[in-house]
Write an enzyme that holds these catalytic residues in place. Structure first.
Site, PDB file in Angstrom:
ATOM      1  N   GLU A 124      41.547  51.090  47.577  1.00 27.58           N
ATOM      2  CA  GLU A 124      41.229  51.607  46.262  1.00 27.58           C
ATOM      3  C   GLU A 124      39.726  51.771  46.096  1.00 27.58           C
ATOM      4  O   GLU A 124      38.941  51.052  46.702  1.00 27.58           O
ATOM      5  CB  GLU A 124      41.767  50.692  45.164  1.00 27.58           C
ATOM      6  CG  GLU A 124      41.686  51.381  43.831  1.00 27.58           C
ATOM      7  CD  GLU A 124      42.576  50.726  42.813  1.00 27.58           C
ATOM      8  OE1 GLU A 124      42.049  49.891  42.071  1.00 27.58           O
ATOM      9  OE2 GLU A 124      43.771  51.056  42.761  1.00 27.58           O
ATOM     10  N   CYS A 137      32.514  51.750  43.341  1.00 27.53           N
ATOM     11  CA  CYS A 137      32.832  50.555  44.126  1.00 27.53           C
ATOM     12  C   CYS A 137      33.688  50.985  45.316  1.00 27.53           C
ATOM     13  O   CYS A 137      34.766  51.540  45.150  1.00 27.53           O
ATOM     14  CB  CYS A 137      33.581  49.566  43.248  1.00 27.53           C
ATOM     15  SG  CYS A 137      34.071  48.086  44.140  1.00 27.53           S
ATOM     16  N   CYS A 144      41.344  42.145  54.283  1.00 28.64           N
ATOM     17  CA  CYS A 144      40.158  41.393  54.703  1.00 28.64           C
ATOM     18  C   CYS A 144      40.631  40.283  55.643  1.00 28.64           C
ATOM     19  O   CYS A 144      41.663  39.669  55.390  1.00 28.64           O
ATOM     20  CB  CYS A 144      39.454  40.791  53.489  1.00 28.64           C
ATOM     21  SG  CYS A 144      37.930  39.921  53.902  1.00 28.64           S
ATOM     22  N   CYS A 148      39.226  33.785  51.461  1.00 27.43           N
ATOM     23  CA  CYS A 148      38.679  33.089  50.294  1.00 27.43           C
ATOM     24  C   CYS A 148      39.847  32.731  49.370  1.00 27.43           C
ATOM     25  O   CYS A 148      40.693  33.585  49.076  1.00 27.43           O
ATOM     26  CB  CYS A 148      37.659  33.966  49.587  1.00 27.43           C
ATOM     27  SG  CYS A 148      36.296  34.399  50.684  1.00 27.43           S
ATOM     28  N   CYS A 151      40.682  34.796  46.176  1.00 26.10           N
ATOM     29  CA  CYS A 151      40.668  36.261  46.297  1.00 26.10           C
ATOM     30  C   CYS A 151      42.003  36.759  46.824  1.00 26.10           C
ATOM     31  O   CYS A 151      42.469  36.302  47.869  1.00 26.10           O
ATOM     32  CB  CYS A 151      39.544  36.693  47.231  1.00 26.10           C
ATOM     33  SG  CYS A 151      39.576  38.465  47.632  1.00 26.10           S
ATOM     34  N   CYS A 382      48.312  49.658  35.414  1.00 27.29           N
ATOM     35  CA  CYS A 382      48.341  50.079  36.803  1.00 27.29           C
ATOM     36  C   CYS A 382      49.584  49.622  37.550  1.00 27.29           C
ATOM     37  O   CYS A 382      49.715  49.893  38.737  1.00 27.29           O
ATOM     38  CB  CYS A 382      47.041  49.792  37.515  1.00 27.29           C
ATOM     39  SG  CYS A 382      46.816  48.240  38.239  1.00 27.29           S
TER      40      CYS A 382
HETATM   41  N1  SAH Z   1      33.990  40.621  50.941  1.00 22.47           N
HETATM   42  C1  SAH Z   1      32.803  40.800  50.215  1.00 22.47           C
HETATM   43  C2  SAH Z   1      32.836  41.979  49.251  1.00 22.47           C
HETATM   44  C3  SAH Z   1      34.114  42.229  48.500  1.00 22.47           C
HETATM   45  S1  SAH Z   1      34.532  41.077  47.296  1.00 22.47           S
HETATM   46  C4  SAH Z   1      32.457  39.521  49.468  1.00 22.47           C
HETATM   47  O1  SAH Z   1      33.263  38.603  49.466  1.00 22.47           O
HETATM   48  O2  SAH Z   1      31.357  39.453  48.940  1.00 22.47           O
HETATM   49  C5  SAH Z   1      33.415  41.425  45.939  1.00 22.47           C
HETATM   50  C6  SAH Z   1      33.221  40.229  45.008  1.00 22.47           C
HETATM   51  O3  SAH Z   1      34.402  39.944  44.232  1.00 22.47           O
HETATM   52  C7  SAH Z   1      32.905  38.951  45.738  1.00 22.47           C
HETATM   53  O4  SAH Z   1      31.855  38.277  45.110  1.00 22.47           O
HETATM   54  C8  SAH Z   1      34.194  38.185  45.621  1.00 22.47           C
HETATM   55  O5  SAH Z   1      33.974  36.807  45.796  1.00 22.47           O
HETATM   56  C9  SAH Z   1      34.642  38.543  44.235  1.00 22.47           C
HETATM   57  N2  SAH Z   1      36.058  38.255  43.939  1.00 22.47           N
HETATM   58  C10 SAH Z   1      37.100  38.212  44.794  1.00 22.47           C
HETATM   59  N3  SAH Z   1      38.242  37.905  44.159  1.00 22.47           N
HETATM   60  C11 SAH Z   1      37.928  37.739  42.854  1.00 22.47           C
HETATM   61  C12 SAH Z   1      38.687  37.406  41.677  1.00 22.47           C
HETATM   62  N4  SAH Z   1      39.985  37.199  41.749  1.00 22.47           N
HETATM   63  N5  SAH Z   1      38.030  37.338  40.500  1.00 22.47           N
HETATM   64  C13 SAH Z   1      36.715  37.581  40.436  1.00 22.47           C
HETATM   65  N6  SAH Z   1      35.951  37.900  41.502  1.00 22.47           N
HETATM   66  C14 SAH Z   1      36.538  37.964  42.707  1.00 22.47           C
HETATM   67 FE1  SF4 Z   2      37.373  38.943  51.879  1.00 25.88          FE
HETATM   68 FE2  SF4 Z   2      36.591  36.695  50.686  1.00 25.88          FE
HETATM   69 FE3  SF4 Z   2      35.428  39.048  50.041  1.00 25.88          FE
HETATM   70 FE4  SF4 Z   2      38.013  38.508  49.360  1.00 25.88          FE
HETATM   71  S1  SF4 Z   2      36.158  37.477  48.609  1.00 25.88           S
HETATM   72  S2  SF4 Z   2      37.224  40.426  50.186  1.00 25.88           S
HETATM   73  S3  SF4 Z   2      38.704  37.308  51.131  1.00 25.88           S
HETATM   74  S4  SF4 Z   2      35.358  37.979  52.023  1.00 25.88           S
END
Ligand code: SAH
Ligand code: SF4
Length: 407
Positions: A124, A137, A144, A148, A151, A382
């Site tokens: 997306e 974005c 991924c 995390c 996430c 959505c």
């Molecule tokens: N993988 C990279 C970039 C994509 S995630 C990273 O982790 O930085 C972009 C941002 O969204 C990151 O800061 C991530 O930690 C955050 N993020 C992921 N899941 C989230 C959620 N459920 N609520 C709020 N922020 C979230």
């Molecule tokens: Fe991947 Fe972590 Fe970024 Fe989510 S927050 S996209 S799992 S690196």
């Protein structure tokens, strides 16, 4: 394309099993000038003409944004025909487009899948307009490999790297839809910024870890920032990483864009839980890499992202420790309200707690650290976007995350 990522432990990361299988007729989008010259060589274009032809193609593809070879009027008819026989200038296929009342737009895009698994590869892309700017974005991977714990993308098993063309293609697609090419017509629905350009900023904050796909991300961002093409300044491009320490310096040197770091915790024990990659690269090493990020200065600060998780990382002591930890690093702080998804064990911090936390950060000299979520109405709607592989909540989260991140 095969991605080799050696898992240190299953809990830190998983091995991407999906492959990129190039379409029979590849798109020229995402090719560097050297690659375009290579393509022209393979089509028999004489060396004496190549440099000029590369310049022409670059202009038509990256500056004018044409969607067919026919439109390339300065290129000879014969060469256009040969090009069309072997290549396209296709963008990723749009499955759905949603427009929020506040102008936020979300596209669900379908990329070539892996015939072996038979699964389509969807990502997306989200556009967040403001009065004087518009942020896109962009995703760097399908899914991924990292896990995390807060996430939802991390729970997705389908993973592959995007090609440079698929990354640039997201921007081309969005500029098509927004009428953001010279002479193009702007859409009448939604909100478009008042300036000359609809897309003024790019954030690599969609799906995926960009530093696990650095070569493609670099090629893509160098194309996006090229002054003879799309021309978005590197100061308006932000790459977000969960902390792939050994690649941070190279990203700065080879791309030179702004950096955002997903910190989320001030202690290693907690960050090990939230961002398991921390077990490999500790907070101290991550911050050292930030101090050494090429070009970092008060005019070019690093953004530290901090997701607000109720009762987990949101105490006043955490806030105080955060500002202590970042002392001496040219930094901005983004507090992101956690966007919950079905099955998550976390909750978003209460608003009063976010405000208290934010006050400590503000008092330490950081301006308005909380981002307002955007496009709530299309998030709610959505469910209609549901695709075969991607769950609604993953896209919702990504959109909200992107919105929260707009600077
Ligand atoms: N993988 C990279 C970039 C994509 S995630 C990273 O982790 O930085 C972009 C941002 O969204 C990151 O800061 C991530 O930690 C955050 N993020 C992921 N899941 C989230 C959620 N459920 N609520 C709020 N922020 C979230
Ligand atoms: Fe991947 Fe972590 Fe970024 Fe989510 S927050 S996209 S799992 S690196």
């Amino acid at each position: 394309m095969t991605i080799v990522v050696e898992p240190v432990s299953a809990a830190i990361e998983k091995t991407p099993l999906e492959r990129y299988v190039a379409p029979a007729k590849p798109s020229l989008i995402g090719m560097t000038r050297t690659e375009l010259a290579g393509a022209l060589t393979s089509l028999g274009v004489p060396e004496a003409q190549r440099k000029m032809r590369v310049q022409q193609l670059w202009h038509w593809i990256c500056f004018r944004g044409v969607t067919s070879f026919d439109a390339m009027s300065s290129v000879s008819k014969e060469l256009r025909a040969v090009l069309a026989e072997h290549y396209t200038v296709d963008r990723p296929e749009i499955v759905t487009e949603q427009v929020s009342v506040d102008g936020t737009r979300k596209w669900l895009l379908r990329l070539p899948g892996d015939p072996e698994s038979g699964l389509p590869h969807d990502v997306e892309c989200v556009y967040i307009p403001d009065t004087d700017r518009g942020t896109l974005c962009v995703s760097s991977q399908v899914g991924c490999t990292l896990n995390c714990s807060f996430c939802h993308t991390g729970t997705q098993r389908l993973v592959r790297n995007l090609t440079a063309g698929e990354i640039v293609g997201q921007l081309m697609m969005a500029r098509d839809r927004l009428g953001d090419w010279p002479g193009a017509t702007r859409p009448t629905d939604g909100v478009i910024p008042t300036g000359e350009r609809c897309i003024t900023n790019v954030v690599m904050m969609g799906m995926g870890e960009p530093l696990y796909n650095l070569d493609a991300v670099r090629d893509a961002l160098l194309i996006v920032s090229d002054g003879d093409g799309i021309g978005i300044s590197k100061r308006r491009i932000t790459l977000s990483t969960s902390g792939v320490v050994p690649e941070i310096e190279r990203a700065g040197r080879e791309i030179g864009c702004m950096l955002a770091v997903s910190l989320h915790a001030v202690r290693d024990d907690l960050r090990n839980d939230l961002v398991p990659l921390n077990r490999k690269y500790k907070i101290a090493d991550l911050l050292e890499a930030c101090r050494n990020y090429p070009g970092v200065s008060n005019a070019k600060r690093i953004t530290f992202e901090y997701v607000m998780l109720k009762g987990v990382n949101d105490s006043i002591d955490d806030a105080k420790a955060l500002v202590r930890l970042l002392k001496g690093i040219p930094a901005k702080i983004n507090l992101i309200p956690f966007n919950p998804w079905p099955g998550t064990k976390y909750e978003c911090s209460d608003w009063e707690q976010i405000e208290k936390f934010s006050q400590v950060v503000f008092d330490a000299g950081y301006a308005s650290p909380v981002r307002t979520p955007r496009g709530r109405d299309i998030l709610a709607a959505c469910g209609q976007l549901k695709s075969a592989t991607e769950k609604l909540s993953a896209r919702e989260r990504m959109a909200l995350r992107a919105m929260a991140m707009t600077d």
